[in-house]
Design a protein around this motif. Structure first.
Motif, PDB file in Angstrom:
ATOM      1  N   ASN A  68       0.814  -1.217   0.000  1.00 46.22           N
ATOM      2  CA  ASN A  68       0.000   0.000   0.000  1.00 46.22           C
ATOM      3  C   ASN A  68       0.849   1.268   0.000  1.00 46.22           C
ATOM      4  O   ASN A  68       0.323   2.367  -0.139  1.00 46.22           O
ATOM      5  N   LEU A  69       2.163   1.105   0.157  1.00 44.22           N
ATOM      6  CA  LEU A  69       3.094   2.206  -0.112  1.00 44.22           C
ATOM      7  C   LEU A  69       3.488   2.117  -1.576  1.00 44.22           C
ATOM      8  O   LEU A  69       4.022   1.101  -2.029  1.00 44.22           O
ATOM      9  N   LEU A  70       3.216   3.162  -2.332  1.00 40.65           N
ATOM     10  CA  LEU A  70       3.401   3.126  -3.787  1.00 40.65           C
ATOM     11  C   LEU A  70       4.734   3.723  -4.222  1.00 40.65           C
ATOM     12  O   LEU A  70       4.942   3.955  -5.412  1.00 40.65           O
ATOM     13  N   TYR A  94      -0.133   8.711   6.202  1.00 44.59           N
ATOM     14  CA  TYR A  94       0.889   9.747   6.013  1.00 44.59           C
ATOM     15  C   TYR A  94       0.795  10.755   7.140  1.00 44.59           C
ATOM     16  O   TYR A  94      -0.298  11.115   7.583  1.00 44.59           O
ATOM     17  N   HIS A  95       1.961  11.228   7.595  1.00 45.62           N
ATOM     18  CA  HIS A  95       2.025  12.358   8.524  1.00 45.62           C
ATOM     19  C   HIS A  95       2.943  13.415   7.937  1.00 45.62           C
ATOM     20  O   HIS A  95       3.958  13.083   7.299  1.00 45.62           O
ATOM     21  N   ILE A 188       0.246   6.532  -1.516  1.00 44.20           N
ATOM     22  CA  ILE A 188      -0.156   5.371  -0.721  1.00 44.20           C
ATOM     23  C   ILE A 188      -1.606   5.018  -1.048  1.00 44.20           C
ATOM     24  O   ILE A 188      -2.324   5.787  -1.694  1.00 44.20           O
ATOM     25  N   VAL A 189      -2.019   3.840  -0.586  1.00 38.37           N
ATOM     26  CA  VAL A 189      -3.445   3.504  -0.523  1.00 38.37           C
ATOM     27  C   VAL A 189      -3.851   3.811   0.918  1.00 38.37           C
ATOM     28  O   VAL A 189      -3.613   2.995   1.813  1.00 38.37           O
ATOM     29  N   PRO A 190      -4.399   5.019   1.178  1.00 34.95           N
ATOM     30  CA  PRO A 190      -4.575   5.475   2.565  1.00 34.95           C
ATOM     31  C   PRO A 190      -5.427   4.523   3.393  1.00 34.95           C
ATOM     32  O   PRO A 190      -6.562   4.199   3.015  1.00 34.95           O
ATOM     33  N   CYS A 191      -4.850   4.055   4.491  1.00 38.68           N
ATOM     34  CA  CYS A 191      -5.535   3.136   5.401  1.00 38.68           C
ATOM     35  C   CYS A 191      -6.017   1.884   4.689  1.00 38.68           C
ATOM     36  O   CYS A 191      -6.936   1.198   5.156  1.00 38.68           O
ATOM     37  N   LYS A 196     -11.655   5.777  -1.797  1.00 35.83           N
ATOM     38  CA  LYS A 196     -12.174   6.940  -1.078  1.00 35.83           C
ATOM     39  C   LYS A 196     -11.118   8.037  -1.051  1.00 35.83           C
ATOM     40  O   LYS A 196      -9.924   7.772  -1.011  1.00 35.83           O
ATOM     41  N   ASP A 197     -11.577   9.286  -1.032  1.00 38.10           N
ATOM     42  CA  ASP A 197     -10.690  10.438  -1.073  1.00 38.10           C
ATOM     43  C   ASP A 197     -10.247  10.832   0.335  1.00 38.10           C
ATOM     44  O   ASP A 197     -10.822  10.407   1.341  1.00 38.10           O
TER      45      ASP A 197
END
Length: 231
Positions: A68-70, A94-95, A188-191, A196-197
């Motif tokens: 999921n980390l691209l 991401y932070h 990334i693919v967030p969570c 979803k945005d």
């Protein structure tokens, strides 16, 4: 029960440094609880509410998928970002600057021993903070965090959550997008959610927000909901 909570703002911090400092506080509290139990003492356990912003970083929770980390290592260098596999729940997130990252290190025996309620209460504090700025937010059934338009195809997340809890002591917490650079979420693919945005207060309102003002509102909502006394 000790409901005093020390509030600290670490400012802009390196992720590894913040993680190490969290672990030190967390381990100290867990150790004190163990001592109280084995020695039949009743020394009050401390509580902390820590806010900070991080330098660009991607973190992967225990249940997350590395794919999921691209970005590869070169991509991370180009984005001036770091990457850590960590011991919280959840997938990848991401932070970065412009994001309030909150680390409540609480002994829930001082408040309530219900991790589900704990997460819902943190979400509620963010929802109330957004309402202070005229942004209507809520929850998305089946997911943690805070969402906008969760009931339709425009659903977008504004606050992610991932926590660790041991012996009812918490660490890690939430990441609330205020003025965050949303372009970093495209790497990334967030969570782990690919359809979803992600959004921020800045995007929703159309201007940058005063971070200190938002932090102040948020910490006060957290204090009120948990019935804690900030010191």
């Amino acid at each position: 029960m000790n409901k005093d909570v020390k509030f600290i703002d670490w400012g802009l911090t390196d992720y590894q440094d913040a993680w190490d400092r969290q672990e030190e506080i967390f381990n100290g509290t867990v150790a004190l609880k163990g001592k109280n139990r084995t020695e039949n003492t009743n020394e009050p356990t401390p509580n902390y509410l820590i806010f900070n912003e991080h330098k660009h970083v991607y973190t992967l929770g225990k249940s997350g998928k590395p794919e999921n980390l691209l970005l590869d290592e070169q991509g991370l260098l180009e984005k001036q970002a770091t990457y850590y596999k960590i011991n919280r729940g959840g997938d990848i997130t991401y932070h970065g600057p412009g994001q309030i990252v909150g680390y409540p290190i609480l002994d829930l025996d001082n408040f309530f021993t219900d991790i589900h309620l704990y997460l819902r209460t943190l979400e509620e504090a963010v929802i109330l903070t957004l309402a202070d700025y005229g942004i209507i937010a809520g929850r998305y059934e089946g997911y943690t965090g805070v969402w906008l338009d969760a009931d339709n195809e425009k659903a977008r997340k504004i606050c992610a959550m991932g926590v660790r809890c041991s012996r009812w002591v918490t660490m890690h917490g939430f990441a609330f997008n205020v003025n965050a650079d949303l372009a970093y979420f495209k790497n990334i693919v967030p969570c782990g959610i690919d359809d979803k945005d992600v959004t921020s207060m800045e995007r929703e309102i159309g201007r940058k927000l005063n971070m200190d003002e938002v932090k102040d509102k948020l910490k006060n909502h957290i204090a009120s909901l948990f019935k804690m006394q900030l010191i």
